[in-house]
Every structure is written in structure tokens, then in C-alpha cells.
Write an enzyme that holds these catalytic residues in place. Structure first.
Site, PDB file in Angstrom:
ATOM      1  N   SER A 294     -30.235 -11.866 -36.871  1.00 26.33           N
ATOM      2  CA  SER A 294     -29.360 -10.893 -37.516  1.00 26.33           C
ATOM      3  C   SER A 294     -29.341 -11.128 -39.027  1.00 26.33           C
ATOM      4  CB  SER A 294     -27.967 -10.973 -36.887  1.00 26.33           C
ATOM      5  OG  SER A 294     -27.143  -9.922 -37.326  1.00 26.33           O
TER       6      SER A 294
ATOM      7  N   GLU B 195     -28.443  -3.548 -32.759  1.00 23.04           N
ATOM      8  CA  GLU B 195     -29.836  -3.804 -32.397  1.00 23.04           C
ATOM      9  C   GLU B 195     -30.712  -2.602 -32.723  1.00 23.04           C
ATOM     10  OE1 GLU B 195     -32.582  -6.727 -31.102  1.00 23.04           O
ATOM     11  OE2 GLU B 195     -30.498  -6.756 -31.760  1.00 23.04           O
TER      12      GLU B 195
ATOM     13  N   HIS C  49     -27.739  -6.753 -29.351  1.00 22.40           N
ATOM     14  CA  HIS C  49     -27.614  -7.723 -30.433  1.00 22.40           C
ATOM     15  C   HIS C  49     -26.788  -8.909 -29.938  1.00 22.40           C
ATOM     16  CE1 HIS C  49     -28.568  -7.979 -34.706  1.00 22.40           C
ATOM     17  NE2 HIS C  49     -27.358  -8.465 -34.965  1.00 22.40           N
TER      18      HIS C  49
END
Length: 592
Positions: A159, A269, A300
Site C-alpha cells: 500500500s 485495491e 486490500h
């Protein structure tokens, strides 16, 4: 379909990135806590950030077997919601076990919530973020000088950390040979991205993106955009991965196929996929090779990043110049008997190797040591960390002579060694106790006595020939002339006020003794400290005052307890007591 997802970005010439903040003072280590023999937390004083920064190290597989070797390092960066107490890679994935058989040292910075691991323009929300300077300028020399690191580095992140892995590699030439982004946001200036980053930073801790890189049209945004910096990644081994945001095997399902209740994870995501595709398109334009893995599903979330760490490892290993797999090893003899009865040790990581006085072998979750006299015993976990902190088989403890054992209070554990023992509790950590201090502690009942557990190592007293070790119930002081004795409570407070063993009192010479009216006293080389609830704690020096007080019956006599220290008066000294005073002039004492 993929092309339709790619966001537009300007084709402007990549700006020359601003250099990290220069610092003059080197970083120093403030504190070290060993969690096992190869998992250690260090707190680094960062001159750039003006604060201690925790870094977790997962030391290389051959750390113990090759004590003079140095190892490449792999930085593992956290995500937007990084915490100040632990790395998400440790808390949320199997990174500790994964790296146990890898011959690199994994470097996991702790903290940096919403920081993008960059040098911010301004402080915000109580943080002075200068992460780029810390990671690329302050930390590497410290790792190389004190933690056996080479200058061969890789960097990977998830991330926010994936974004940083790419721009840190690009902005700092020759810093990393390998860079990996797992679900990173690999354009920061594409349409809507500054606004998305701003909202994400507000949600993750209330941080202001303008304090980081200024307003969206500031050059700082482009200077941290992997797309604009892509040409600076030539020659590096690159790995980029992302899911699609659709529900995968690690996501909670719903009535709608491919959709998970984790809408936030789906959206992030999807954004990662779009920005990663932008970045990969730029790499293709520049003819820069990269490994690209777009999973058909996945949100994510941590399980997918754990998967990507494992999937990218062979490429990272090749770039860092280490084997991807551990060498073959076998277990035999007495050590095999120990492992058969202690399955928790896991697979062997090394063969047997010699240590002073015996042999050792490393396993996934600990080490086993063997001596002909004591046999084979495992050392692991926090006690294994304490053993490593005490220099292991090369240190003062020697080799283990018994296994780790729970203590009767249900709180602590201990393990005996040739020259002392290690004691551990969750509150105190693992501490070594040996020699005269161990003997006196044992005489008082070990952890079941008034001293309770040790809270620090034995250390030499700096100006006198002796040592001191802190316990929950007060420290033990030792000198060759006086032996080992404990000082506690308000008497310890008075001893500290006067300068401990460096004062005229010197070292303690006897244990604390109860007196009348709930009073107590401790004897020292140069005098005594007396305490009672009504009089407080005061020191009486050996000599005329002590002699006169003795002749008057000490605290049981007409003077009672002291209520002051000795102080100067014209022509001499005086000390006050509950019911009088003693004055000394010309070495003659007067009681009044």
C-alpha cells in the site's frame, strides 16, 4: 479492458527529485530488546526526526553460525495505518517464520502512520516526519557498523509502503537493487490521486497531505510520483503486484458473486490496480523490465501481501545475491533426541556447529546446545533473546545445563546455565542473574522473596570496583570487599540522593534490618541510613556523631531517630534527632 482502466498522466519531463534533509549528527541506538535469538527491536535516535524510531530486525539465517559474516538487508515497509508498537509484517503475517531460513536481514521500520515514508515539508499531528532521510541516510550506516549489514539492499512495501519503495529507490541512486510494490499506489499525481491520498491520510490518523508535499500543484507531488521517476529505476530488479478488488479466497463473501462486505478494501485495491497499470505502462515505454503480477481477485488486506512476499522472494533473493532456499541440514545424536521431544522447534536451519564448550544447531523456533557434561537443551523465545543479549555461548552465562521451566508463581520462567540463570516475565523481560548477586537473591528466596524479579542486567559501577543489578524490590549492590546486599524503599531513595556508592556511604555492607516503631536501617561502608514513618530517611556517618548516638542508645535512647543529615555549624558539624541534637567540634561530640 485493462487499458480502459488506466488513468491519464502528464507526459512532462521527470523533475529532478529534491534530496533528503541533510543531517550532521549520526544516528545512535537508544535501546535494544531481544524477542528471540534472531528477532530484535532497536530504538534509533534519529537526528532528522528528533525522536527515537523503533526498527525490528529479523537477523539472517547464518547470524549465529558465521559470527564474522555480513548480510544483505531487505527493508519491509508498512501500510497507511502503521502503528507505533510493531510492524504490521510481524503482527499480521508470517514474516518472522518466513525470514527465519533466509540469509538476509529483514529491516522492518515501526511507525510512520500515513507518512508515505517521505520527508515532510512541515510537522503535523505531533509528528516531525523525515522518513526518507532516516531510511536512506541515517539507518544504513548504523546497520552496517553495528548489525553486520552489507551495502546490498532491497526494499518492499505494501500500500503506502509500496508507493514509497518505488520512489525511495528512484530518488536515492544505488540505494536498492530490488524494489517491490504490493498493492501500492504508483501514481500520486494522476487525476484524482492527490484528493484520494488526502482523504486516506485524514482517515488514517487525521494527517494533512499539504503538510507532507504541499498543495496538489506543488512540485513535491511529482517528485514523489513513481511514474515521473520511473526512468531512474533502470538497472533495478522490480516487482509490482495488485489484486482487482474482487472478492478472493481471503475475503468474506456476500450474496453477490465477487463482492465482499469489505467495500473499503475493494476500493483501495481497485485504485492500486489502476495506478500500478499506469506505472507499468511507463516502464514499458522506457523499456525497463519488471515482474508484474495482477491477481484475478483479492482486496486490500494482509493475507494477499503475505502471499506476495513469498511469491516475490526468489526474485529478491537473486537481486540480493543469496540462495532462495535454505541448504540441506540433518539432525543427529543427542540433539535429535531433544528435537523429537520438542516438536515446536520446527525444521533445522543449519547443521551442527561448534561453540565454546560444545556444539549448537539452529532451528525454526530456537537453538539446541550440547555439552558432554549437561547433555542437549533447547534455548528459545524470550529467554533465547535474553541469552543472545548476554552474548550467548560466547558470553558470561556459558551453555545451558537444563531446560526452560515455569516458576511456581505462574508468572515467570527461568533456565539455568553453566554460570548463572536467565529469568523472564512479561513485565521484566529476560534478565541474567549470576555470581554473588544470584547467591544472595537465592538466600532471600529468589523471585518469591522481597526482591521479586530482576528488571535489568548486572552492570559495573563506573567509579568503584563493584556491580549493581536492579530488581522489582530494589537493587543488589556488590563489591569484592562487601559482598552482595539489597537496598530498597525510602532508604534507597536517600542512598540515591547522596550519590549511591560514589558518596561517603560507599557500598552496602549488610541487609536492611527492622527497628522499633516500624523503622528500618541499612549499613554501609561509611555509615548507616535510618528510616521511620515519623522521622523519614536520614544518613548517619561513622565517627563522632555515630559514636555519641550509640552511647545514647541509638534510636532506643533519648534522642530517637535522626531527622536531618549532618550539616555544618560554626566550628564543626551538627545532626538533629527527634529529641535533641549532636554537635561535634574539635572531634568532640556534645549531646543536647
Amino acid at each position: 479492458m485493462a487499458a480502459a482502466l488506466v488513468l491519464p498522466f502528464a507526459a512532462a519531463q521527470a523533475p529532478a527529485p529534491a534530496q533528503p534533509t541533510a543531517t550532521t549528527a549520526p544516528a545512535t541506538i537508544r535501546n535494544i530488546v531481544w524477542h528471540s535469538d534472531r528477532h530484535v527491536a532497536i530504538w534509533v535516535n534519529s537526528p532528522a526526526m528528533g525522536a527515537p524510531i523503533q526498527v525490528r530486525l529479523l537477523l539472517a539465517r547464518d547470524w549465529n553460525t558465521a559470527p564474522n559474516a555480513k548480510f544483505p538487508v531487505l527493508y519491509m515497509l508498512d501500510g497507511l495505518r502503521a502503528t507505533d508498537d510493531n510492524s504490521g509484517w510481524i503482527a499480521e503475517t508470517g514474516a518472522v517464520d518466513f525470514f527465519a531460513d533466509k540469509n538476509v536481514t529483514a529491516v522492518l521500520p515501526v511507525g510512520g502512520q500515513a507518512s508515505f515514508y517521505s520527508d515532510w515539508l512541515e510537522s503535523d499531528n505531533g509528528k516531525n516526519y523525515k522518513w526518507e532521510t532516516f531510511l536512506t541516510k541515517e539507518l544504513p550506516p548504523l546497520l552496517e557498523s553495528q548489525w553486520r549489514a552489507t551495502g546490498t539492499r532491497g526494499i518492499a512495501g505494501l500500500s503506502m509502503g509500496g508507493t514509497a519503495a518505488m520512489f525511495l529507490s528512484a530518488r536515492n541512486s544505488d540505494f536498492a537493487k530490488f524494489a517491490a510494490s504490493y498493492s501500492g499506489f504508483l501514481t500520486t499525481t494522476s487525476t484524482g490521486m492527490p484528493q484520494a491520498i488526502r482523504l486516506a491520510m485524514i482517515d488514517a490518523g487525521g494527517f494533512d497531505a499539504a503538510a507532507m508535499w504541499g498543495p496538489p500543484d506543488s512540485p513535491q507531488w511529482e517528485e514523489h510520483d513513481p511514474v515521473y521517476l520511473a526512468d531512474r529505476l533502470k538497472g533495478q530488479s522490480l516487482y509490482i503486484s495488485s489484486g482487482t478488488g474482487a472478492s478472493g479466497k481471503h475475503d468474506e463473501g456476500s450474496e453477490i458473486p465477487g463482492v465482499t462486505p469489505n467495500m473499503f478494501g475493494m476500493g483501495l485495491e481497485t485504485l492500486s490496480l489502476i495506478t500500478s497499470q499506469n506505472f507499468v505502462s511507463k516502464l514499458h515505454e522506457l523499456r525497463i523490465p519488471a515482474t508484474v503480477k495482477y491477481r484475478s481477485a483479492g482486496t486490500h488486506t494482509w493475507p494477499y501481501w503475505d502471499f506476495e512476499l513469498r511469491q516475490s522472494w526468489p526474485q529478491a533473493a537473486a537481486a540480493l545475491g543469496v540462495p532462495a532456499a535454505k541448504p540441506e541440514c540433518a539432525v543427529g545424536g543427542a540433539i535429535a533426541g531433544v528435537t523429537a521431544g520438542n516438536g515446536w522447534l520446527g525444521d533445522c536451519l543449519t547443521g551442527e556447529y561448534r561453540v565454546p564448550g560444545g556444539v549448537a544447531q539452529d532451528f525454526l523456533h530456537g537453538r539446541v546446545f550440547f555439552t558432554p557434561e549437561a547433555g542437549a537443551h533447547p534455548v528459545a523465545g524470550r529467554i533465547g533473546g535474553g541469552y543472545q543479549a548476554a552474548a550467548g555461548p560466547h558470553g558470561a552465562l556459558g551453555l545451558p545445563i537444563g531446560g526452560e521451566t515455569p516458576l511456581p508463581d505462574g508468572r515467570g520462567r527461568y533456565q539455568p546455565f553453566q554460570h548463572g540463570s536467565l529469568y523472564w516475565t512479561p513485565e521484566t523481560g529476560a534478565q541474567m542473574v549470576g555470581g554473588a548477586i544470584l547467591a544472595e537473591w537465592g538466600r532471600q528466596g529468589y523471585e518469591g522473596g522481597p526482591a521479586k524479579y530482576p528488571v535489568g542486567p548486572e552492570v559495573r559501577t563506573p567509579h568503584r570496583d563493584g556491580a549493581v543489578q536492579s530488581f522489582e524490590g530494589g537493587p543488589f549492590y556488590f563489591s569484592p570487599a562487601t559482598g552482595a546486599h539489597r537496598v530498597e524503599g525510602l532508604i534507597l531513595g536517600k542512598y540515591a540522593e547522596l550519590g549511591f556508592e560514589n558518596s561517603w556511604l560507599g557500598f552496602p555492607v549488610a541487609p536492611e534490618v527492622p527497628l522499633k516503631d516500624f523503622g528500618r536501617y541499612s549499613g554501609f561502608e561509611g555509615g548507616n541510613i535510618y528510616w521511620s514513618p515519623l522521622s523519614g530517611a536520614w544518613a548517619v556517618r561513622n565517627g563522632p556523631v555515630m559514636d555519641a548516638w550509640r552511647d545514647a542508645g541509638f534510636e532506643n535512647g533519648r534522642l530517637g531517630f535522626p531527622i536531618s543529615d549532618e550539616f555544618a555549624v560554626p566550628g564543626g558539624v551538627q545532626q538533629n534527632f527527634q529529641h535533641g541534637a549532636i554537635t561535634v567540634r574539635d572531634n568532640r561530640a556534645e549531646v543536647r
